[in-house]
Scaffold this motif. Sequence first.
Motif, PDB file in Angstrom:
ATOM      1  N   GLU A   1      45.520  40.054  25.497  1.00 26.55           N
ATOM      2  CA  GLU A   1      46.455  41.025  26.075  1.00 26.55           C
ATOM      3  C   GLU A   1      47.153  40.480  27.313  1.00 26.55           C
ATOM      4  N   LEU A   2      46.388  39.771  28.118  1.00 23.87           N
ATOM      5  CA  LEU A   2      46.945  39.280  29.382  1.00 23.87           C
ATOM      6  C   LEU A   2      48.018  38.226  29.115  1.00 23.87           C
ATOM      7  N   LYS A   3      47.762  37.364  28.145  1.00 20.43           N
ATOM      8  CA  LYS A   3      48.766  36.343  27.788  1.00 20.43           C
ATOM      9  C   LYS A   3      50.038  37.023  27.288  1.00 20.43           C
ATOM     10  N   GLU A   4      49.842  37.991  26.373  1.00 25.71           N
ATOM     11  CA  GLU A   4      51.010  38.656  25.775  1.00 25.71           C
ATOM     12  C   GLU A   4      51.787  39.489  26.793  1.00 25.71           C
ATOM     13  N   ALA A   5      51.131  39.867  27.889  1.00 26.91           N
ATOM     14  CA  ALA A   5      51.792  40.769  28.852  1.00 26.91           C
ATOM     15  C   ALA A   5      52.494  40.025  29.981  1.00 26.91           C
ATOM     16  N   GLN A   6      52.447  38.700  29.967  1.00 30.09           N
ATOM     17  CA  GLN A   6      53.027  37.968  31.115  1.00 30.09           C
ATOM     18  C   GLN A   6      54.514  38.273  31.300  1.00 30.09           C
ATOM     19  N   ASN A   7      55.265  38.365  30.183  1.00 30.57           N
ATOM     20  CA  ASN A   7      56.698  38.659  30.296  1.00 30.57           C
ATOM     21  C   ASN A   7      56.909  40.064  30.879  1.00 30.57           C
ATOM     22  N   ALA A   8      56.133  41.037  30.383  1.00 32.54           N
ATOM     23  CA  ALA A   8      56.270  42.411  30.886  1.00 32.54           C
ATOM     24  C   ALA A   8      55.971  42.457  32.378  1.00 32.54           C
ATOM     25  N   ILE A   9      54.902  41.802  32.785  1.00 30.12           N
ATOM     26  CA  ILE A   9      54.475  41.862  34.193  1.00 30.12           C
ATOM     27  C   ILE A   9      55.565  41.273  35.098  1.00 30.12           C
ATOM     28  N   SER A  10      56.124  40.116  34.725  1.00 29.72           N
ATOM     29  CA  SER A  10      57.137  39.536  35.619  1.00 29.72           C
ATOM     30  C   SER A  10      58.455  40.316  35.541  1.00 29.72           C
TER      31      SER A  10
ATOM     32  N   ASP B   1      44.518  38.045  40.037  1.00 29.78           N
ATOM     33  CA  ASP B   1      43.095  37.804  39.788  1.00 29.78           C
ATOM     34  C   ASP B   1      42.673  38.470  38.496  1.00 29.78           C
ATOM     35  N   LEU B   2      41.615  37.928  37.917  1.00 32.21           N
ATOM     36  CA  LEU B   2      40.975  38.575  36.772  1.00 32.21           C
ATOM     37  C   LEU B   2      39.480  38.577  37.061  1.00 32.21           C
ATOM     38  N   PHE B   3      38.910  39.765  37.213  1.00 33.70           N
ATOM     39  CA  PHE B   3      37.474  39.869  37.490  1.00 33.70           C
ATOM     40  C   PHE B   3      36.764  40.331  36.226  1.00 33.70           C
ATOM     41  N   GLU B   4      35.724  39.602  35.838  1.00 35.02           N
ATOM     42  CA  GLU B   4      34.981  39.975  34.633  1.00 35.02           C
ATOM     43  C   GLU B   4      33.566  40.367  35.031  1.00 35.02           C
TER      44      GLU B   4
ATOM     45  N   GLY C   1      24.260  45.014  30.257  1.00 31.67           N
ATOM     46  CA  GLY C   1      24.153  44.443  28.920  1.00 31.67           C
ATOM     47  C   GLY C   1      24.972  45.159  27.862  1.00 31.67           C
ATOM     48  N   TYR C   2      25.736  46.205  28.227  1.00 29.82           N
ATOM     49  CA  TYR C   2      26.476  46.952  27.212  1.00 29.82           C
ATOM     50  C   TYR C   2      27.667  46.177  26.661  1.00 29.82           C
ATOM     51  N   MET C   3      28.511  45.690  27.583  1.00 32.25           N
ATOM     52  CA  MET C   3      29.764  45.121  27.095  1.00 32.25           C
ATOM     53  C   MET C   3      30.438  44.316  28.185  1.00 32.25           C
ATOM     54  N   LYS C   4      31.346  43.468  27.727  1.00 32.91           N
ATOM     55  CA  LYS C   4      32.100  42.676  28.685  1.00 32.91           C
ATOM     56  C   LYS C   4      33.280  43.517  29.174  1.00 32.91           C
ATOM     57  N   ARG C   5      33.460  43.570  30.471  1.00 35.30           N
ATOM     58  CA  ARG C   5      34.545  44.375  31.029  1.00 35.30           C
ATOM     59  C   ARG C   5      35.368  43.520  31.983  1.00 35.30           C
ATOM     60  N   SER C   6      36.590  43.966  32.257  1.00 35.88           N
ATOM     61  CA  SER C   6      37.381  43.220  33.232  1.00 35.88           C
ATOM     62  C   SER C   6      38.344  44.128  33.985  1.00 35.88           C
ATOM     63  N   ILE C   7      38.666  43.680  35.177  1.00 38.17           N
ATOM     64  CA  ILE C   7      39.670  44.366  35.996  1.00 38.17           C
ATOM     65  C   ILE C   7      40.684  43.299  36.393  1.00 38.17           C
ATOM     66  N   ILE C   8      41.957  43.594  36.138  1.00 41.68           N
ATOM     67  CA  ILE C   8      43.014  42.635  36.466  1.00 41.68           C
ATOM     68  C   ILE C   8      43.686  43.107  37.755  1.00 41.68           C
TER      69      ILE C   8
END
Length: 237
Positions: A181-190, A198-201, A206-213
Amino acid sequence: MTDIFYKALLSALTQLNIALPEGAPVKFAKYADFLIEYGKKVNLTAITDDSEIAVKHFADSLALLKYIDIKPASSVIDVGTGAGFPGVPLLIARPDLSLTLMDSTNKKLQFVKEACEKIELKPEIIHIRAEDAGKNPLFREKYDLVVSRAVADLRVLAEYCLPLTKVGGVFAPYKGDVNRELKEAQNAISTLSGKTQDLFEYELSGYMKRSIIVIRKISQTSPKYPRTSTQISKFPL
Ligand code: SAM
């Protein structure tokens, strides 16, 4: 709420190294009790197990506090808040914030309003679509921090949220595994005048991998954006 709720919440927050103000866990539990009770008549969340509510709703919402230093009294908006996540847990943990909860579904906001009254929280609650709010001078570029969880693909979400973000402020979406998603959104973001900083993971008990951009708003968004709902969904940037 049962002891299971408190144990799961405290263990997840200890893992994330997040401290809470006194009285916060009791407010979380009262909110969760009402979520379950109200959820019997109105569909609010698929998660109904005590420990999953503690971790997947409350601890996940609070994870942002580990990664982003929010200045006192900042203006924060939660876009597509649903039953109040992540906005309500953030306000319980940081009552100094000036929080707005936005959603396009009124029945969920009615729950949020009643639930917040029960725990004496006073967020601003607004029933509007994000893309309409982004064109309205009352909301456009007014927020230091824009958060959003489980609302749309990042390309679409950026067009909902960056027009609401103040220049110099931050748009911080909560996501799962976000690399595609982050790769595909680069055009939208700029195009919308944002810059990914930053990307924080993190992992939730132990439930799931999460991230905050962390996406910084670097200049004003062109008045062309946000476009209409149809244009946004048919032709994402
Ligand atoms: N953020 C909450 C959470 O993480 O539990 C709710 C997520 S729910 C899957 C998505 C919510 O976004 C729904 O309540 C829906 O009404 C709202 N929503 C979707 N599109 C929206 C838009 N364009 N503007 C405002 N709210 C929107």
